[in-house]
Scaffold this active site. Sequence first.
Site, PDB file in Angstrom:
ATOM      1  N   ASP A   1      -3.635   0.926   1.686  1.00 15.76           N
ATOM      2  CA  ASP A   1      -3.969   2.081   0.715  1.00 15.76           C
ATOM      3  C   ASP A   1      -5.451   1.927   0.289  1.00 15.76           C
ATOM      4  O   ASP A   1      -6.284   2.805   0.123  1.00 15.76           O
ATOM      5  CB  ASP A   1      -2.944   2.006  -0.784  1.00 15.76           C
ATOM      6  CG  ASP A   1      -1.989   2.874  -0.717  1.00 15.76           C
ATOM      7  OD1 ASP A   1      -1.099   3.263   0.457  1.00 15.76           O
ATOM      8  OD2 ASP A   1      -1.647   3.774  -1.527  1.00 15.76           O
TER       9      ASP A   1
ATOM     10  N   TYR B   1       9.988  -7.609   1.504  1.00 17.51           N
ATOM     11  CA  TYR B   1      10.758  -6.478   1.365  1.00 17.51           C
ATOM     12  C   TYR B   1      12.275  -6.360   1.633  1.00 17.51           C
ATOM     13  O   TYR B   1      13.062  -5.490   1.548  1.00 17.51           O
ATOM     14  CB  TYR B   1      10.139  -5.519   2.549  1.00 17.51           C
ATOM     15  CG  TYR B   1       9.064  -4.626   1.812  1.00 17.51           C
ATOM     16  CD1 TYR B   1       7.736  -5.321   1.414  1.00 17.51           C
ATOM     17  CD2 TYR B   1       8.771  -3.135   1.823  1.00 17.51           C
ATOM     18  CE1 TYR B   1       6.669  -4.358   0.756  1.00 17.51           C
ATOM     19  CE2 TYR B   1       7.905  -2.393   1.233  1.00 17.51           C
ATOM     20  CZ  TYR B   1       6.690  -2.960   1.001  1.00 17.51           C
ATOM     21  OH  TYR B   1       5.755  -2.411   0.497  1.00 17.51           O
TER      22      TYR B   1
ATOM     23  N   ASP C   1       0.863  -3.377   2.787  1.00 16.85           N
ATOM     24  CA  ASP C   1       1.097  -2.333   1.986  1.00 16.85           C
ATOM     25  C   ASP C   1      -0.270  -1.803   1.223  1.00 16.85           C
ATOM     26  O   ASP C   1      -0.600  -0.700   1.095  1.00 16.85           O
ATOM     27  CB  ASP C   1       2.321  -2.249   1.031  1.00 16.85           C
ATOM     28  CG  ASP C   1       2.576  -0.947   0.444  1.00 16.85           C
ATOM     29  OD1 ASP C   1       2.595  -0.096   1.109  1.00 16.85           O
ATOM     30  OD2 ASP C   1       3.067  -1.044  -0.360  1.00 16.85           O
TER      31      ASP C   1
ATOM     32  N   LYS D   1      -1.891 -15.819   1.388  1.00 10.40           N
ATOM     33  CA  LYS D   1      -2.406 -16.583   0.133  1.00 10.40           C
ATOM     34  C   LYS D   1      -1.901 -18.030   0.339  1.00 10.40           C
ATOM     35  O   LYS D   1      -0.859 -18.461  -0.481  1.00 10.40           O
ATOM     36  CB  LYS D   1      -1.836 -16.130  -1.178  1.00 10.40           C
ATOM     37  CG  LYS D   1      -2.866 -15.021  -1.616  1.00 10.40           C
ATOM     38  CD  LYS D   1      -2.811 -14.455  -2.876  1.00 10.40           C
ATOM     39  CE  LYS D   1      -2.940 -15.353  -4.262  1.00 10.40           C
ATOM     40  NZ  LYS D   1      -4.458 -15.633  -4.327  1.00 10.40           N
TER      41      LYS D   1
ATOM     42  N   ASP E   1      -6.425 -11.646  -1.842  1.00  8.41           N
ATOM     43  CA  ASP E   1      -7.013 -11.195  -3.096  1.00  8.41           C
ATOM     44  C   ASP E   1      -8.877 -11.023  -2.468  1.00  8.41           C
ATOM     45  O   ASP E   1      -9.406  -9.985  -2.825  1.00  8.41           O
ATOM     46  CB  ASP E   1      -7.199 -12.225  -4.204  1.00  8.41           C
ATOM     47  CG  ASP E   1      -7.366 -13.420  -3.978  1.00  8.41           C
ATOM     48  OD1 ASP E   1      -7.497 -13.981  -2.766  1.00  8.41           O
ATOM     49  OD2 ASP E   1      -7.432 -14.284  -5.033  1.00  8.41           O
TER      50      ASP E   1
HETATM   51  C1  IPM Z   1       4.464   2.903   2.871  1.00 13.75           C
HETATM   52  C2  IPM Z   1       5.216   2.895   1.541  1.00 13.75           C
HETATM   53  C3  IPM Z   1       6.671   2.390   1.828  1.00 13.75           C
HETATM   54  C4  IPM Z   1       6.404   1.044   1.677  1.00 13.75           C
HETATM   55  C5  IPM Z   1       7.525   2.738   0.578  1.00 13.75           C
HETATM   56  C6  IPM Z   1       7.834   4.147   0.460  1.00 13.75           C
HETATM   57  C7  IPM Z   1       8.818   2.189   1.055  1.00 13.75           C
HETATM   58  O1  IPM Z   1       4.702   2.870   0.567  1.00 13.75           O
HETATM   59  O2  IPM Z   1       4.750   2.845   3.951  1.00 13.75           O
HETATM   60  O3  IPM Z   1       3.100   2.283   2.738  1.00 13.75           O
HETATM   61  O4  IPM Z   1       6.140   0.106   0.616  1.00 13.75           O
HETATM   62  O5  IPM Z   1       6.321   0.199   2.924  1.00 13.75           O
HETATM   63 MN    MN Z   2       2.369   1.972   0.772  1.00  7.83          MN
END
Ligand code: IPM
Ligand code: MN
Length: 371
Positions: free
Chosen positions: A255, A143, A251, A194, A227
């Site tokens: 999700d 990042y 990240d 990884k 993975d």
């Molecule tokens: C998160 C989001 C952010 C990230 C973006 C919006 C910069 O996806 O907080 O998970 O990738 O960290």
């Molecule tokens: Mn995210």
Amino acid sequence: MSSNRTLMVLPGDGVGPEVVNETLRVVDWLAKNKNISFNIKEGLVGGASFDKFGTPLSDETLVDTMDADAVLFGAVGGPKYDGVEFEKRPENGLLRLRKEMDLFANLRPAMVFPALVDASSLKPEIISGLDILILRELTGGIYFAEPRGIDEINAELKKGYDTNLYTTPEIERIGRVAFDMARARNGKVTSVEKANVMMSGVLWREVMVNLHKKEGAGINIDHMYADNCAMQLVRDPNQFDVIVTDNLFGDILSDCAAMLTGSLGMLPSASLGSVDKNTGKRYAMYEPVHGSAPDIAGKGLANPLAELLSLSMLLRYSFDMKEEADLIDKAVSKALDAGPRTPDIMAKGREKVGTKGMMDLVIHKLEELTN
Ligand code: IPM
Ligand code: MN
Ligand code: NAD
């Protein structure tokens, strides 16, 4: 108990302001019913800030944010800003906040509320009772590391590149947080990288192994490729306690973990810095894992619970208000047990409500629990 603490509120874009405004109703409720009040300051971030100031985070807002005792963040981004130059995109406001406050530890707890077992796309026996913590390194890796860019080699050829880079102390400090968190939970840490293909992964594993030898007494540590971890999260998520991983893998895996809990609209997070030795202050920002949800923004349909649970984490970690945080968590659980739901966690036989209706129900439960 009243308080002179300052709460900085950064609603942002899309559903951000919708879920933040509903969550602030609970802050009001606490003020009226528990005699707890904060100085609330609000600022613009992301696209909302870009529209007004031409930047996703103004220096003034950054100063206000860093002066506050804790920050409640909504979400940023949206298709309206697709054409905006890269540095000025809404997401950069969020990334700059994380970097300037050195919020290196992002706690993303994934818990399945009993009533939501049916809302997950996974079988009940796989996710029932789930309570895991994804600890994401938040200020390093791909990042932020240089070099990154798009270079034009010639008229037909460009190259785009990013760098995934971690240093020993960056890995050690997130590793220490993982051990501390696991000690307060079930004592198990899974370190995810990884190391089979990435040099930053080789170093990550080496540092974690050494740190565990030196400082990991009582911690059971495993190492897993990212993975495989993604696969294991949907195969048997209950095998995990604390997952510690880098910025990008964290990240993605969080999700994925959100869908175990039923919806991205359920997952809160806390982004923490380290405690300043001189002042005792710790920068902290609380943000749901979800984004601005452009597909439902403006319709009043977003689930406000990830934002509300982020407020609960704020009260717990920054304001030492365990009782109030527990009360909110309990009210959320009771609200889910009975009554209507937002579309993302809809179940058969339930009435559908929007953002406000969901919070009405939580506030009703707060009243029931305290009367
Ligand atoms: C998160 C989001 C952010 C990230 C973006 C919006 C910069 O996806 O907080 O998970 O990738 O960290
Ligand atoms: Mn995210
Ligand atoms: P998203 O999280 O905004 O949405 C993904 C899906 O989840 C959508 O279908 C959305 O409707 C649903 N969803 C998200 N939050 C919800 C909620 N509270 N209630 C019900 N459903 C919800 O991710 P995306 O669509 O990939 O990204 C949209 C924008 O948000 C992009 O600009 C992205 O960069 C940004 N983003 C910001 C943050 C943040 O500010 N922390 C996090 C992730 C994405």
